[in-house]
Design a protein around this motif. Sequence first.
Motif, PDB file in Angstrom:
ATOM      1  N   SER A  12      55.671 -97.535  24.917  1.00  0.00           N
ATOM      2  CA  SER A  12      56.914 -96.802  25.187  1.00  0.00           C
ATOM      3  C   SER A  12      58.061 -97.465  24.433  1.00  0.00           C
ATOM      4  O   SER A  12      58.166 -98.697  24.415  1.00  0.00           O
ATOM      5  CB  SER A  12      57.225 -96.789  26.688  1.00  0.00           C
ATOM      6  OG  SER A  12      56.171 -96.215  27.420  1.00  0.00           O
ATOM      7  N   ARG A  33      62.395 -96.591  22.988  1.00  0.00           N
ATOM      8  CA  ARG A  33      63.544 -95.695  22.878  1.00  0.00           C
ATOM      9  C   ARG A  33      64.241 -95.972  21.575  1.00  0.00           C
ATOM     10  O   ARG A  33      64.678 -97.106  21.306  1.00  0.00           O
ATOM     11  CB  ARG A  33      64.501 -95.884  24.049  1.00  0.00           C
ATOM     12  CG  ARG A  33      65.704 -94.940  24.002  1.00  0.00           C
ATOM     13  CD  ARG A  33      66.545 -95.020  25.256  1.00  0.00           C
ATOM     14  NE  ARG A  33      67.695 -94.129  25.190  1.00  0.00           N
ATOM     15  CZ  ARG A  33      67.688 -92.847  25.523  1.00  0.00           C
ATOM     16  NH1 ARG A  33      66.554 -92.303  25.964  1.00  0.00           N
ATOM     17  NH2 ARG A  33      68.758 -92.092  25.432  1.00  0.00           N
ATOM     18  N   SER A  35      63.157 -90.839  23.438  1.00  0.00           N
ATOM     19  CA  SER A  35      62.321 -91.707  24.274  1.00  0.00           C
ATOM     20  C   SER A  35      60.880 -91.341  23.992  1.00  0.00           C
ATOM     21  O   SER A  35      60.425 -90.237  24.354  1.00  0.00           O
ATOM     22  CB  SER A  35      62.647 -91.519  25.758  1.00  0.00           C
ATOM     23  OG  SER A  35      63.970 -91.936  26.037  1.00  0.00           O
ATOM     24  N   ARG A  48      56.670 -92.063  23.957  1.00  0.00           N
ATOM     25  CA  ARG A  48      55.570 -92.717  24.665  1.00  0.00           C
ATOM     26  C   ARG A  48      54.237 -92.225  24.108  1.00  0.00           C
ATOM     27  O   ARG A  48      54.009 -91.010  24.007  1.00  0.00           O
ATOM     28  CB  ARG A  48      55.624 -92.461  26.166  1.00  0.00           C
ATOM     29  CG  ARG A  48      54.449 -93.093  26.921  1.00  0.00           C
ATOM     30  CD  ARG A  48      54.632 -93.065  28.419  1.00  0.00           C
ATOM     31  NE  ARG A  48      53.455 -93.551  29.127  1.00  0.00           N
ATOM     32  CZ  ARG A  48      53.147 -94.834  29.278  1.00  0.00           C
ATOM     33  NH1 ARG A  48      53.944 -95.770  28.762  1.00  0.00           N
ATOM     34  NH2 ARG A  48      52.064 -95.208  29.933  1.00  0.00           N
TER      35      ARG A  48
END
Length: 627
Positions: free
Chosen positions: A346, A348, A353, A355
């Motif tokens: 994950s 940002r 964002s 994942r």
Amino acid sequence: MQKSVPLAGWILLLPCSLWAQGELQMAADEFKLATRDLGFRADSPARVKGKRPYPWKTWHGRLSYNLRNDLFDAVPHEIAQRGGGKNLLRRGQFGFSLSGPVIGKTTFASVSFEGVRERIGRNSLRTVAIAPERRGDFSATVDSAGEPLPIFDPATTRLNPSFKEAEPVSATNPEYIRQPFPAGIIPSNRLDPVALRGVALYPAPNADAGPFFRNNYFVVSPETNKADGMIVKVDHTLDEKSRLSTSISFTNGFAGASRIAPTIADSGPNDRTFSARRASAEHVLTLSPRTVNTLTVDAASDRSDASRSGEVFPAYRFVGNYLAMGRANPVQLTVNTTYSATDGFSTRQGSHSLRGVVRFTRYQVHAFLPQYPVGTYRFGPGLTSLPGINNTGSAFASYLLGAAEYAEASVVPAPSYWRRSIMSCSLRDQYEITKRLNVSMSVNMDVSTPRVEKFNRISTVRLDAINPVNGRPGALVAGGAAQPVRVRPGASFGFAWNPTGNPKSVLRGAYGVSSQPVPLYTSQWGTQGFLGTPTYLSTNTQLAPALLLRDGLPPLPRPLPDLRPEAANDTVADLADPTATQPLYQSASLSYERELPAQVIVAVTFAASGSSFLIARRTRTRFRSRT
């Protein structure tokens, strides 16, 4: 200019000030004592000065016990209407939890345990054969209207020479003629010896709820449940960026079913012993404040053994309402094991964002499930009736004669060991385009291997294989994978939009398409030819039995494994879809939400969903050998 405070004000403020100073002083003194005892002060005792407390002194936990007992019931659960007393209820649930540091401030552990012990009464009201019927005397037996029920001798069956084909079959115009047993009593020399041994294990009437000798057996039997489970977790901080967590758990239990009959002929469910084991480890690596990687490995195993030692008895079924004897699946042993490894990343980046997840799973299923290892027999009233005439004949009378209208057995020489693997990956992006508009997108793909058997004991009917008996498509094919490798793509899209800038309203939309793998069921389906299921049918359930109990079940016509292409002829055959077709699901939704005063939310939603290529859990097709 100085301000003066009236004397009365000093009188009021002085006690409050003294009280506040006293509380602060007490808190300061308490802190000094605590830090001195912990060895953090210069005036700490020499034996603890500069030392930290032992780790177990900072552990904490709890004990629990929950008790239920019918002795505490204000209103007892009475069952006196059938001659019983207070119903049984004994339940104790207990456990503890403990947690604290193990090594300094880097390693922490927790342990929790929970157990249960329960005995609860279960009651059952059934209908069993009355005492005269058990020895072949049906002179007192009546039908559901209370009228005498005639019992006919199947050995006297013959065609009616006076039968009028132009008129319907009736008691005055029967197609076949049979003589009733004199006085409704079956001669003792006609009673099947195997059936009589079963009667000795069949419960006798002990109640009279009625009517007409029905609901004449009442039993209250305890059901027992025992279970214990424990979870142990250890969390260790490797450094400021990584953490390792491990977990081990187990469960052991026993479920003792209530008994309907106190003999091996009991038709109630099996007792079951079960256990579960699981171990997992997780490593969390924080690469940066915005980027985290999580790696998880997991192993789990569930075992179930449902049986009663030494209690394997044929399953006798009576058409009507008489209590059956014996049970299906008297021996059931299953083990489900799963191994998995998952890595999730994950991060940002700006307004995104992201994942990504990669997962590998290995499934193993062990199953030993002989449904009727010593056979099942069905008895109907037809063979002791006047053929074609209602309210004649008795299923229990047919049983005493040993005349079964249907019989089946399960020949299962070995368990089945199924295997399958699934590899999956997914990527998701949550994009904040503006403060009023967020978009979420994801794509994923799964790849699953075929369902295979460890020792290649697998078979299916293939519709592209020619049957040598009739030259038509449809024949048994054994060995190898019955299905191909399957790839399942999927995608989804969603948004949340505030078109007016009002934080109390939002418009949401979503669409998704996905496909699901066929689960690896706990069964022995798809092993035809390696297992045997001989079935015996009556050509006419009113004229001829499928077999007699005294003769037993005939042996298999061919030894196992029987992998001939025509081995599935005249059977309910297992058919696995050999194509890559798989269930496909689609869904879409659109909603508008608005928050009104008093925290009332109003939502208007439109949703639709659909699916295609759905596959039944078990596809079974009857194949005929006729040309």
